[in-house]
Design a protein around this motif. Sequence first.
Motif, PDB file in Angstrom:
ATOM      1  N   VAL A 124       0.770  -1.347  -0.281  1.00 57.28           N
ATOM      2  CA  VAL A 124      -0.029   0.094   0.020  1.00 57.28           C
ATOM      3  C   VAL A 124       1.154   1.226  -0.060  1.00 57.28           C
ATOM      4  O   VAL A 124       1.873   1.399   0.435  1.00 57.28           O
ATOM      5  CB  VAL A 124      -1.008   0.228   1.379  1.00 57.28           C
ATOM      6  CG1 VAL A 124      -2.410  -1.282   1.303  1.00 57.28           C
ATOM      7  CG2 VAL A 124      -0.169  -0.112   2.698  1.00 57.28           C
ATOM      8  N   GLY A 125       0.104   2.273  -0.542  1.00 56.81           N
ATOM      9  CA  GLY A 125       1.019   3.594   0.310  1.00 56.81           C
ATOM     10  C   GLY A 125       0.066   4.662  -0.089  1.00 56.81           C
ATOM     11  O   GLY A 125      -1.459   4.378   0.328  1.00 56.81           O
ATOM     12  N   ASP A 126      -0.029   6.216  -0.493  1.00 64.84           N
ATOM     13  CA  ASP A 126      -1.138   7.297  -0.342  1.00 64.84           C
ATOM     14  C   ASP A 126      -1.736   7.533  -1.042  1.00 64.84           C
ATOM     15  O   ASP A 126      -1.037   7.566  -2.169  1.00 64.84           O
ATOM     16  CB  ASP A 126      -0.425   8.801   0.324  1.00 64.84           C
ATOM     17  CG  ASP A 126      -1.514   9.207   0.655  1.00 64.84           C
ATOM     18  OD1 ASP A 126      -2.825   9.507   0.698  1.00 64.84           O
ATOM     19  OD2 ASP A 126      -0.750  10.532   1.638  1.00 64.84           O
ATOM     20  N   ASP A 127      -3.271   6.860  -1.523  1.00 62.69           N
ATOM     21  CA  ASP A 127      -3.422   6.909  -2.963  1.00 62.69           C
ATOM     22  C   ASP A 127      -4.105   8.327  -3.261  1.00 62.69           C
ATOM     23  O   ASP A 127      -4.362   8.039  -4.778  1.00 62.69           O
ATOM     24  CB  ASP A 127      -4.910   5.901  -2.569  1.00 62.69           C
ATOM     25  CG  ASP A 127      -5.972   5.866  -3.783  1.00 62.69           C
ATOM     26  OD1 ASP A 127      -5.031   5.855  -4.991  1.00 62.69           O
ATOM     27  OD2 ASP A 127      -7.308   5.714  -4.052  1.00 62.69           O
ATOM     28  N   ASP A 169      -0.206   4.279  -3.892  1.00 61.69           N
ATOM     29  CA  ASP A 169      -1.142   3.136  -3.654  1.00 61.69           C
ATOM     30  C   ASP A 169      -0.447   2.411  -5.281  1.00 61.69           C
ATOM     31  O   ASP A 169      -1.352   2.292  -5.658  1.00 61.69           O
ATOM     32  CB  ASP A 169      -2.030   3.019  -3.278  1.00 61.69           C
ATOM     33  CG  ASP A 169      -2.610   1.842  -2.326  1.00 61.69           C
ATOM     34  OD1 ASP A 169      -2.648   0.524  -3.303  1.00 61.69           O
ATOM     35  OD2 ASP A 169      -2.792   1.915  -1.165  1.00 61.69           O
ATOM     36  N   THR A 223      -1.113  -0.968  -4.910  1.00 64.49           N
ATOM     37  CA  THR A 223      -2.558  -2.025  -5.336  1.00 64.49           C
ATOM     38  C   THR A 223      -3.620  -1.759  -6.223  1.00 64.49           C
ATOM     39  O   THR A 223      -4.359  -1.505  -6.634  1.00 64.49           O
ATOM     40  CB  THR A 223      -3.281  -2.726  -3.708  1.00 64.49           C
ATOM     41  OG1 THR A 223      -1.437  -3.298  -3.338  1.00 64.49           O
ATOM     42  CG2 THR A 223      -3.368  -3.602  -3.855  1.00 64.49           C
ATOM     43  N   ARG A 243      -6.783   6.496   1.637  1.00 63.12           N
ATOM     44  CA  ARG A 243      -5.120   6.917   1.963  1.00 63.12           C
ATOM     45  C   ARG A 243      -4.564   5.403   1.264  1.00 63.12           C
ATOM     46  O   ARG A 243      -4.491   5.026   0.143  1.00 63.12           O
ATOM     47  CB  ARG A 243      -4.857   7.162   3.130  1.00 63.12           C
ATOM     48  CG  ARG A 243      -5.757   8.608   3.627  1.00 63.12           C
ATOM     49  CD  ARG A 243      -4.637  10.007   2.408  1.00 63.12           C
ATOM     50  NE  ARG A 243      -4.948  10.779   2.988  1.00 63.12           N
ATOM     51  CZ  ARG A 243      -4.876  12.201   2.317  1.00 63.12           C
ATOM     52  NH1 ARG A 243      -3.559  11.833   1.449  1.00 63.12           N
ATOM     53  NH2 ARG A 243      -5.434  12.937   2.336  1.00 63.12           N
ATOM     54  N   GLN A 244      -4.181   4.308   2.542  1.00 64.37           N
ATOM     55  CA  GLN A 244      -4.055   3.044   2.346  1.00 64.37           C
ATOM     56  C   GLN A 244      -4.986   2.481   1.696  1.00 64.37           C
ATOM     57  O   GLN A 244      -5.202   0.896   2.228  1.00 64.37           O
ATOM     58  CB  GLN A 244      -2.895   2.968   3.171  1.00 64.37           C
ATOM     59  CG  GLN A 244      -2.074   3.495   3.961  1.00 64.37           C
ATOM     60  CD  GLN A 244      -1.904   4.900   4.041  1.00 64.37           C
ATOM     61  OE1 GLN A 244      -3.096   4.399   5.057  1.00 64.37           O
ATOM     62  NE2 GLN A 244      -0.962   5.733   3.445  1.00 64.37           N
ATOM     63  N   GLY A 291      -5.489   0.153  -0.485  1.00 64.80           N
ATOM     64  CA  GLY A 291      -5.028  -0.897  -1.188  1.00 64.80           C
ATOM     65  C   GLY A 291      -5.316  -2.146  -1.013  1.00 64.80           C
ATOM     66  O   GLY A 291      -5.396  -2.853  -1.571  1.00 64.80           O
TER      67      GLY A 291
END
Length: 337
Positions: free
Chosen positions: A25-28, A33, A35, A231-232, A234
């Motif tokens: 995951v990351g900050d979408d 992100d 995923t 945010r995460q 994913g």
Amino acid sequence: MIEYRSDTFTKPTPAMLEAMFSASVGDDVFKEDPTVNELQSMLAEKFGMQAAIFCPSGTMTNQIAIKCHTQPGGEVICEKMSHVYIYEGGGIAFNSGCQVKAVEGDYGRIKAHQVLDSINPNDIHKAKTQLVSLENTANRGGGSCYEFSDIQEIKEICLQNNLKLHLDGARLFNAIIAKDDNPKEYGNIFDSISICLSKGLGAPVGSVLLGKKEFIEKAFRVRKVFGGGMRQAGYLAAAGIFALENNIERLALDHLHAKQIAQALSKKEFTGEMMPVETNILIFQVKGNYNAKSLTEEFKSNEILVSAISATQIRMVLHLGVSDKMVNDTIKVIEML
Ligand SMILES: Cc1ncc(COP(=O)(O)O)c(C=O)c1O
């Protein structure tokens, strides 16, 4: 309890949860992100569309699409029982400042000549017609599916009249499986498509909006304004990827189960008119000794949950949480009532 109230009641299976737990995951909101990015690319590619955006709900993907396609004071043509019109809290007016021309369809499906007849003339007294929104499958039409040729005819009218064409495809994969349609043909014809992962596909949350690159860029801005930037995300997108990889073909089983239950119901005195069963939704009128409420209660006392969607209508929806055995048990209860 056997759950037929909606396919939104599905819960993630252990394998889906495993995929969610192990997601990167990351900050979408920063589009970082991996995923979410993978899910968006996967669906865009499947439909041959340029871009996609992951959102929390089908209501949000529909409402973002309507907002991006219209200007305040405009008019949207849709079927009179369509979700965008009757089940999204007046969102077309609230979010986009548009009104609706509601058309009476055939089990939720409208025809090209109805679209043509619904377009307002260029007259300052009239709202400017801007968008046509279709629903496939049509929820309140009993899960009915469009013939692709009918959609093509509607598209012609849209092109001739400079109208955008949106698809509420909350259950589009049910239609694609039932009709053996090609997703890329849908991608080729619609300006935007909303797809829900959280219905028959079995993910806990999430919908994806597909469209051209520029349109989806606009959608990212509107999603932020609507408070839908996650945010995460994913962890949720991973469930969507799992659903797309594992749960599309099996929708045919839900369609078979719906037909099996429909057949058992059709032999009963209490069953009135039933909508044609094409996919995973079954809607029938209740008559005789029962009304929709009392039959719902009777089912409940036999550990079966169904929805009374009006005083005289019951809806049952099949999904991956209903097994062959549960369907057989349900048929036994129906035979006994
Ligand atoms: C046809 C249709 N469109 C859109 C939606 C909205 O989806 P959500 O519940 O994710 O907002 C639904 C939900 O049941 C639906 O049936």
